[in-house]
Design a protein around this motif. Structure first.
Motif, PDB file in Angstrom:
ATOM      1  N   VAL A   9      27.981 -18.504  66.602  1.00 40.40           N
ATOM      2  CA  VAL A   9      26.383 -18.106  66.750  1.00 40.40           C
ATOM      3  C   VAL A   9      25.816 -19.204  65.975  1.00 40.40           C
ATOM      4  O   VAL A   9      24.602 -19.408  66.197  1.00 40.40           O
ATOM      5  CB  VAL A   9      26.011 -16.652  66.537  1.00 40.40           C
ATOM      6  CG1 VAL A   9      24.670 -16.402  66.412  1.00 40.40           C
ATOM      7  CG2 VAL A   9      26.465 -15.869  67.746  1.00 40.40           C
ATOM      8  N   LEU A  10      26.085 -19.119  64.594  1.00 38.24           N
ATOM      9  CA  LEU A  10      25.502 -19.966  63.569  1.00 38.24           C
ATOM     10  C   LEU A  10      25.190 -21.420  63.992  1.00 38.24           C
ATOM     11  O   LEU A  10      24.400 -22.048  63.769  1.00 38.24           O
ATOM     12  CB  LEU A  10      26.343 -19.968  62.150  1.00 38.24           C
ATOM     13  CG  LEU A  10      25.801 -20.403  60.972  1.00 38.24           C
ATOM     14  CD1 LEU A  10      24.123 -19.787  60.717  1.00 38.24           C
ATOM     15  CD2 LEU A  10      26.369 -20.465  59.736  1.00 38.24           C
ATOM     16  N   SER A  11      26.505 -21.859  64.584  1.00 33.50           N
ATOM     17  CA  SER A  11      26.546 -23.291  65.142  1.00 33.50           C
ATOM     18  C   SER A  11      25.543 -23.414  66.316  1.00 33.50           C
ATOM     19  O   SER A  11      24.909 -24.191  66.262  1.00 33.50           O
ATOM     20  CB  SER A  11      27.796 -23.569  65.185  1.00 33.50           C
ATOM     21  OG  SER A  11      28.330 -22.987  66.607  1.00 33.50           O
ATOM     22  N   LEU A  12      25.399 -22.453  66.940  1.00 36.22           N
ATOM     23  CA  LEU A  12      24.586 -22.580  67.974  1.00 36.22           C
ATOM     24  C   LEU A  12      22.896 -22.379  67.695  1.00 36.22           C
ATOM     25  O   LEU A  12      22.124 -23.211  68.445  1.00 36.22           O
ATOM     26  CB  LEU A  12      24.616 -21.396  69.053  1.00 36.22           C
ATOM     27  CG  LEU A  12      26.140 -21.587  69.900  1.00 36.22           C
ATOM     28  CD1 LEU A  12      26.264 -20.217  70.844  1.00 36.22           C
ATOM     29  CD2 LEU A  12      26.035 -22.705  70.845  1.00 36.22           C
ATOM     30  N   MET A  44      22.665 -11.752  69.624  1.00 36.57           N
ATOM     31  CA  MET A  44      23.788 -12.625  69.412  1.00 36.57           C
ATOM     32  C   MET A  44      24.899 -12.348  70.715  1.00 36.57           C
ATOM     33  O   MET A  44      24.825 -11.391  71.434  1.00 36.57           O
ATOM     34  CB  MET A  44      24.766 -12.208  68.205  1.00 36.57           C
ATOM     35  CG  MET A  44      24.044 -12.489  66.961  1.00 36.57           C
ATOM     36  SD  MET A  44      25.020 -11.941  65.609  1.00 36.57           S
ATOM     37  CE  MET A  44      26.760 -12.732  65.863  1.00 36.57           C
ATOM     38  N   LEU A  45      25.459 -13.382  71.176  1.00 39.87           N
ATOM     39  CA  LEU A  45      26.526 -13.369  72.217  1.00 39.87           C
ATOM     40  C   LEU A  45      27.460 -12.623  71.914  1.00 39.87           C
ATOM     41  O   LEU A  45      28.145 -12.215  70.750  1.00 39.87           O
ATOM     42  CB  LEU A  45      26.795 -14.811  72.694  1.00 39.87           C
ATOM     43  CG  LEU A  45      25.869 -15.516  73.452  1.00 39.87           C
ATOM     44  CD1 LEU A  45      26.588 -17.146  73.459  1.00 39.87           C
ATOM     45  CD2 LEU A  45      25.567 -15.130  74.522  1.00 39.87           C
ATOM     46  N   ALA A  46      27.789 -11.663  72.780  1.00 41.69           N
ATOM     47  CA  ALA A  46      29.076 -10.952  72.624  1.00 41.69           C
ATOM     48  C   ALA A  46      30.377 -11.605  72.868  1.00 41.69           C
ATOM     49  O   ALA A  46      30.361 -12.632  73.595  1.00 41.69           O
ATOM     50  CB  ALA A  46      28.967  -9.618  73.728  1.00 41.69           C
ATOM     51  N   SER A  47      31.428 -10.988  72.386  1.00 42.29           N
ATOM     52  CA  SER A  47      32.702 -11.915  72.361  1.00 42.29           C
ATOM     53  C   SER A  47      33.129 -11.551  73.828  1.00 42.29           C
ATOM     54  O   SER A  47      32.815 -10.702  74.342  1.00 42.29           O
ATOM     55  CB  SER A  47      33.654 -11.231  71.597  1.00 42.29           C
ATOM     56  OG  SER A  47      33.987  -9.706  71.758  1.00 42.29           O
ATOM     57  N   GLY A  48      33.916 -12.640  74.425  1.00 44.75           N
ATOM     58  CA  GLY A  48      34.632 -12.756  75.611  1.00 44.75           C
ATOM     59  C   GLY A  48      33.643 -13.677  76.393  1.00 44.75           C
ATOM     60  O   GLY A  48      33.287 -14.553  75.852  1.00 44.75           O
ATOM     61  N   GLU A  49      34.235 -13.602  77.627  1.00 41.46           N
ATOM     62  CA  GLU A  49      33.456 -14.711  78.494  1.00 41.46           C
ATOM     63  C   GLU A  49      32.182 -14.163  79.427  1.00 41.46           C
ATOM     64  O   GLU A  49      32.095 -14.761  80.324  1.00 41.46           O
ATOM     65  CB  GLU A  49      34.598 -15.203  79.544  1.00 41.46           C
ATOM     66  CG  GLU A  49      35.607 -15.796  78.959  1.00 41.46           C
ATOM     67  CD  GLU A  49      36.870 -16.195  79.857  1.00 41.46           C
ATOM     68  OE1 GLU A  49      36.819 -16.032  81.056  1.00 41.46           O
ATOM     69  OE2 GLU A  49      37.796 -16.677  79.318  1.00 41.46           O
ATOM     70  N   SER A  50      31.667 -12.997  78.818  1.00 40.14           N
ATOM     71  CA  SER A  50      30.702 -12.384  79.776  1.00 40.14           C
ATOM     72  C   SER A  50      29.452 -13.311  79.731  1.00 40.14           C
ATOM     73  O   SER A  50      28.543 -13.523  80.418  1.00 40.14           O
ATOM     74  CB  SER A  50      30.403 -11.011  79.481  1.00 40.14           C
ATOM     75  OG  SER A  50      29.925 -10.984  78.239  1.00 40.14           O
ATOM     76  N   GLY A  51      29.290 -13.748  78.581  1.00 40.26           N
ATOM     77  CA  GLY A  51      27.829 -14.726  78.529  1.00 40.26           C
ATOM     78  C   GLY A  51      26.690 -13.868  78.064  1.00 40.26           C
ATOM     79  O   GLY A  51      25.588 -14.260  78.216  1.00 40.26           O
ATOM     80  N   LEU A  52      26.832 -12.445  77.860  1.00 41.31           N
ATOM     81  CA  LEU A  52      25.790 -11.750  77.629  1.00 41.31           C
ATOM     82  C   LEU A  52      25.646 -11.458  76.106  1.00 41.31           C
ATOM     83  O   LEU A  52      26.594 -11.476  75.368  1.00 41.31           O
ATOM     84  CB  LEU A  52      26.338 -10.165  78.381  1.00 41.31           C
ATOM     85  CG  LEU A  52      26.514 -10.162  79.848  1.00 41.31           C
ATOM     86  CD1 LEU A  52      26.799  -8.679  80.196  1.00 41.31           C
ATOM     87  CD2 LEU A  52      25.074 -10.436  80.592  1.00 41.31           C
ATOM     88  N   THR A  53      24.450 -10.989  75.950  1.00 41.33           N
ATOM     89  CA  THR A  53      24.138 -10.654  74.477  1.00 41.33           C
ATOM     90  C   THR A  53      24.483  -9.094  74.168  1.00 41.33           C
ATOM     91  O   THR A  53      24.774  -8.284  75.061  1.00 41.33           O
ATOM     92  CB  THR A  53      22.692 -10.826  74.209  1.00 41.33           C
ATOM     93  OG1 THR A  53      21.974  -9.770  74.892  1.00 41.33           O
ATOM     94  CG2 THR A  53      22.403 -12.112  74.466  1.00 41.33           C
ATOM     95  N   LEU A  54      24.852  -8.801  72.912  1.00 45.25           N
ATOM     96  CA  LEU A  54      24.957  -7.532  72.416  1.00 45.25           C
ATOM     97  C   LEU A  54      23.960  -6.696  72.761  1.00 45.25           C
ATOM     98  O   LEU A  54      24.507  -5.298  73.228  1.00 45.25           O
ATOM     99  CB  LEU A  54      25.151  -7.453  71.036  1.00 45.25           C
ATOM    100  CG  LEU A  54      26.466  -8.312  70.137  1.00 45.25           C
ATOM    101  CD1 LEU A  54      26.348  -8.137  68.825  1.00 45.25           C
ATOM    102  CD2 LEU A  54      27.752  -7.901  70.856  1.00 45.25           C
ATOM    103  N   LYS A  55      22.710  -6.934  73.175  1.00 41.89           N
ATOM    104  CA  LYS A  55      21.739  -6.056  73.499  1.00 41.89           C
ATOM    105  C   LYS A  55      21.843  -5.675  74.885  1.00 41.89           C
ATOM    106  O   LYS A  55      21.590  -4.529  75.427  1.00 41.89           O
ATOM    107  CB  LYS A  55      20.371  -6.447  73.184  1.00 41.89           C
ATOM    108  CG  LYS A  55      19.469  -5.533  73.549  1.00 41.89           C
ATOM    109  CD  LYS A  55      17.787  -6.413  73.536  1.00 41.89           C
ATOM    110  CE  LYS A  55      17.716  -6.680  72.068  1.00 41.89           C
ATOM    111  NZ  LYS A  55      16.230  -7.003  72.019  1.00 41.89           N
TER     112      LYS A  55
END
Length: 174
Positions: A9-12, A44-55
């Motif tokens: 996330v920091l790099s993004l 922030m993006l959630a872990s995994g391949e979903s591409g969804l944010t934590l919210k």
């Protein structure tokens, strides 16, 4: 794992700063503040391949934003729900995506769709589409007949242009 996702996330967050042509870059403290804000708000993006944010994965754990808050009153929402229940405009359980009034149409009132075109208008549009090759061909490429066989429909196109301009006598016939 959290360190890895934090670094991603920091790099993004910092990537646009390096890619832009701006003379002013963000300081380390500004980036850390943005990261802390993203972690707190759930952006922030959630872990995994979903591409969804934590919210998006867990909306109850994060405060609602101003745009996400409803502008309708509780009574308005209840009235809309009751209307949807009466008309069967509610999704059926499962993965079909169908509504109750589509699955069981005999239980709900019929919604009349007023046609904007007459039968004669539809027939004339179909005849024109057939004549000009505007019909989608059979197959997987989804091209129209006039795209596959342009020489067959060129004469029809010229005839249509001539008929609209009043030069029907000069138009080629087929």
């Amino acid at each position: 794992m959290k360190l890895k996702s934090t670094l991603i996330v920091l790099s993004l967050i910092t990537a646009p700063a390096f890619a832009s042509d701006q003379l002013v870059s963000k300081t380390r403290e500004q980036v850390r503040a943005e990261l802390a804000q993203a972690m707190q708000s759930g952006d922030m993006l959630a872990s995994g391949e979903s591409g969804l944010t934590l919210k998006q994965l867990n909306p109850g754990a994060y405060p609602a934003t101003a745009s996400a808050q409803a502008a309708k009153s509780r009574e308005q929402v209840r009235a809309e729900l009751e209307q949807a229940i009466r008309t069967g405009d509610i999704l059926v359980g499962g993965e079909s995506g169908a509504k109750l009034n589509e699955v069981m149409p005999d239980r709900y009132p019929v919604v009349a769709n007023a046609s904007s075109k007459t039968r004669a208008q539809v027939k004339s549009e179909l005849a024109r589409a057939i004549r000009e090759g505007e019909i989608v061909s059979v197959g997987e490429d989804a091209r129209k007949l006039n795209e596959i066989y342009p020489d067959r429909y060129q004469a029809a196109r010229h005839a249509a242009v001539a008929a609209t301009s009043g030069e029907a006598s000069q138009a080629p016939r087929f």
